[in-house]
Motif scaffolding. Structure first.
Motif, PDB file in Angstrom:
ATOM      1  N   HIS A   1      17.570 -32.226  46.137  1.00 54.58           N
ATOM      2  CA  HIS A   1      17.950 -31.251  45.120  1.00 54.58           C
ATOM      3  C   HIS A   1      18.711 -30.078  45.733  1.00 54.58           C
ATOM      4  O   HIS A   1      19.780 -29.697  45.246  1.00 54.58           O
ATOM      5  CB  HIS A   1      16.698 -30.745  44.386  1.00 54.58           C
ATOM      6  CG  HIS A   1      16.988 -29.698  43.378  1.00 54.58           C
ATOM      7  ND1 HIS A   1      17.489 -29.998  42.130  1.00 54.58           N
ATOM      8  CD2 HIS A   1      16.882 -28.350  43.431  1.00 54.58           C
ATOM      9  CE1 HIS A   1      17.666 -28.875  41.456  1.00 54.58           C
ATOM     10  NE2 HIS A   1      17.305 -27.862  42.225  1.00 54.58           N
ATOM     11  N   ILE A   2      18.181 -29.521  46.815  1.00 50.81           N
ATOM     12  CA  ILE A   2      18.827 -28.374  47.460  1.00 50.81           C
ATOM     13  C   ILE A   2      20.157 -28.791  48.077  1.00 50.81           C
ATOM     14  O   ILE A   2      21.148 -28.062  47.992  1.00 50.81           O
ATOM     15  CB  ILE A   2      17.888 -27.734  48.507  1.00 50.81           C
ATOM     16  CG1 ILE A   2      16.649 -27.154  47.831  1.00 50.81           C
ATOM     17  CG2 ILE A   2      18.612 -26.674  49.323  1.00 50.81           C
ATOM     18  CD1 ILE A   2      16.927 -26.060  46.815  1.00 50.81           C
ATOM     19  N   ALA A   3      20.215 -29.974  48.678  1.00 49.49           N
ATOM     20  CA  ALA A   3      21.479 -30.456  49.256  1.00 49.49           C
ATOM     21  C   ALA A   3      22.540 -30.616  48.167  1.00 49.49           C
ATOM     22  O   ALA A   3      23.704 -30.252  48.380  1.00 49.49           O
ATOM     23  CB  ALA A   3      21.253 -31.781  49.976  1.00 49.49           C
ATOM     24  N   ARG A   4      22.146 -31.133  47.004  1.00 52.83           N
ATOM     25  CA  ARG A   4      23.088 -31.260  45.881  1.00 52.83           C
ATOM     26  C   ARG A   4      23.571 -29.893  45.426  1.00 52.83           C
ATOM     27  O   ARG A   4      24.764 -29.689  45.192  1.00 52.83           O
ATOM     28  CB  ARG A   4      22.425 -31.979  44.700  1.00 52.83           C
ATOM     29  CG  ARG A   4      22.752 -33.419  44.573  1.00 52.83           C
ATOM     30  CD  ARG A   4      22.315 -34.041  43.257  1.00 52.83           C
ATOM     31  NE  ARG A   4      21.090 -33.532  42.681  1.00 52.83           N
ATOM     32  CZ  ARG A   4      19.871 -33.968  42.979  1.00 52.83           C
ATOM     33  NH1 ARG A   4      19.707 -34.917  43.878  1.00 52.83           N
ATOM     34  NH2 ARG A   4      18.812 -33.447  42.402  1.00 52.83           N
TER      35      ARG A   4
ATOM     36  N   ALA B   1      16.963 -25.394  54.931  1.00 48.57           N
ATOM     37  CA  ALA B   1      15.571 -25.756  55.218  1.00 48.57           C
ATOM     38  C   ALA B   1      14.618 -24.793  54.516  1.00 48.57           C
ATOM     39  O   ALA B   1      13.601 -25.209  53.950  1.00 48.57           O
ATOM     40  CB  ALA B   1      15.328 -25.763  56.721  1.00 48.57           C
ATOM     41  N   ARG B   2      14.950 -23.513  54.530  1.00 49.99           N
ATOM     42  CA  ARG B   2      14.114 -22.510  53.849  1.00 49.99           C
ATOM     43  C   ARG B   2      14.069 -22.778  52.349  1.00 49.99           C
ATOM     44  O   ARG B   2      13.006 -22.798  51.740  1.00 49.99           O
ATOM     45  CB  ARG B   2      14.664 -21.112  54.117  1.00 49.99           C
ATOM     46  CG  ARG B   2      13.921 -20.014  53.359  1.00 49.99           C
ATOM     47  CD  ARG B   2      14.735 -18.747  53.228  1.00 49.99           C
ATOM     48  NE  ARG B   2      15.914 -18.973  52.421  1.00 49.99           N
ATOM     49  CZ  ARG B   2      17.112 -18.437  52.671  1.00 49.99           C
ATOM     50  NH1 ARG B   2      17.295 -17.652  53.709  1.00 49.99           N
ATOM     51  NH2 ARG B   2      18.137 -18.686  51.888  1.00 49.99           N
ATOM     52  N   GLU B   3      15.233 -23.004  51.757  1.00 48.23           N
ATOM     53  CA  GLU B   3      15.288 -23.246  50.308  1.00 48.23           C
ATOM     54  C   GLU B   3      14.579 -24.542  49.924  1.00 48.23           C
ATOM     55  O   GLU B   3      13.989 -24.646  48.856  1.00 48.23           O
ATOM     56  CB  GLU B   3      16.735 -23.261  49.821  1.00 48.23           C
ATOM     57  CG  GLU B   3      17.401 -21.911  49.857  1.00 48.23           C
ATOM     58  CD  GLU B   3      16.692 -20.850  49.035  1.00 48.23           C
ATOM     59  OE1 GLU B   3      16.217 -21.153  47.923  1.00 48.23           O
ATOM     60  OE2 GLU B   3      16.604 -19.703  49.515  1.00 48.23           O
ATOM     61  N   THR B   4      14.600 -25.530  50.818  1.00 50.46           N
ATOM     62  CA  THR B   4      13.892 -26.783  50.555  1.00 50.46           C
ATOM     63  C   THR B   4      12.389 -26.550  50.520  1.00 50.46           C
ATOM     64  O   THR B   4      11.702 -27.063  49.634  1.00 50.46           O
ATOM     65  CB  THR B   4      14.258 -27.840  51.617  1.00 50.46           C
ATOM     66  OG1 THR B   4      15.674 -28.083  51.560  1.00 50.46           O
ATOM     67  CG2 THR B   4      13.523 -29.141  51.381  1.00 50.46           C
TER      68      THR B   4
END
Length: 177
Positions: A165-168, A95-98
């Protein structure tokens, strides 16, 4: 976690270059004589920077209430957030990186680089070819078969692009180990 400092660089560039007041040379266009001087910097960009910093601070403090004091240099806010939430579970770190990645996209678009949305596949159909639609502040798919229930091209907010993108990235990182 991901160690990506491009958002910090984008914020630094936005702060250094785009908060300066735009000076116009003679002959650009005729205007009425000013009775007051303009602001010495672009207040909209300054507001955008403060909103981004406040969002990261609020997000970090919600996840880690005991986080230390915020840095005085606004461009170090992302490192501060990563340091203070590194101990949290993967879901909180994602969540932070998103949030950080979405803000990086927003910084680029604020600087006029709308091609950053083209570097993402459509979350609906997976094809490459998203275009930025400034009127609605969303990325639209150019695939003519990727339409909503009304037959209009599907469009996506930057939050959705950042999430995918972050999930990938995290999926690739976990499958590589």
């Amino acid at each position: 976690m991901l160690g990506d400092n491009t958002t910090e660089q984008r914020l630094r560039l936005l702060q250094a270059e785009f908060t300066q007041h735009q000076r116009r040379g003679p002959g650009d266009r005729r205007t009425a004589t000013r009775t007051t001087s303009p602001a010495p910097l672009d207040l909209n960009v300054l507001d955008r920077i403060h909103a981004a910093v406040n969002e990261v601070v609020e997000h970090t403090r919600a996840a880690a209430p005991d986080a230390g004091p915020t840095p005085t240099d606004e461009t170090r806010i992302y490192d501060w957030s990563r340091r203070n939430t590194a101990h949290l579970n993967d879901e909180h770190q994602q969540a932070r990186e998103t949030v950080i990645y979405r803000q990086g996209l927003e910084h680029d678009i604020a600087m006029g680089d709308t091609t950053v949305v083209c570097k993402h596949p459509c979350p609906g159909c997976g094809c490459w070819g998203l275009l930025w639609r400034p009127a609605v502040q969303r990325a639209a798919c150019i695939n003519r078969y990727c339409v909503d229930n009304d037959g209009l091209s599907r469009s996506w907010p930057l939050q959705t692009l950042a999430h995918h993108h972050i999930a990938r990235q995290l999926g690739l990182k976990s499958s590589a180990t």
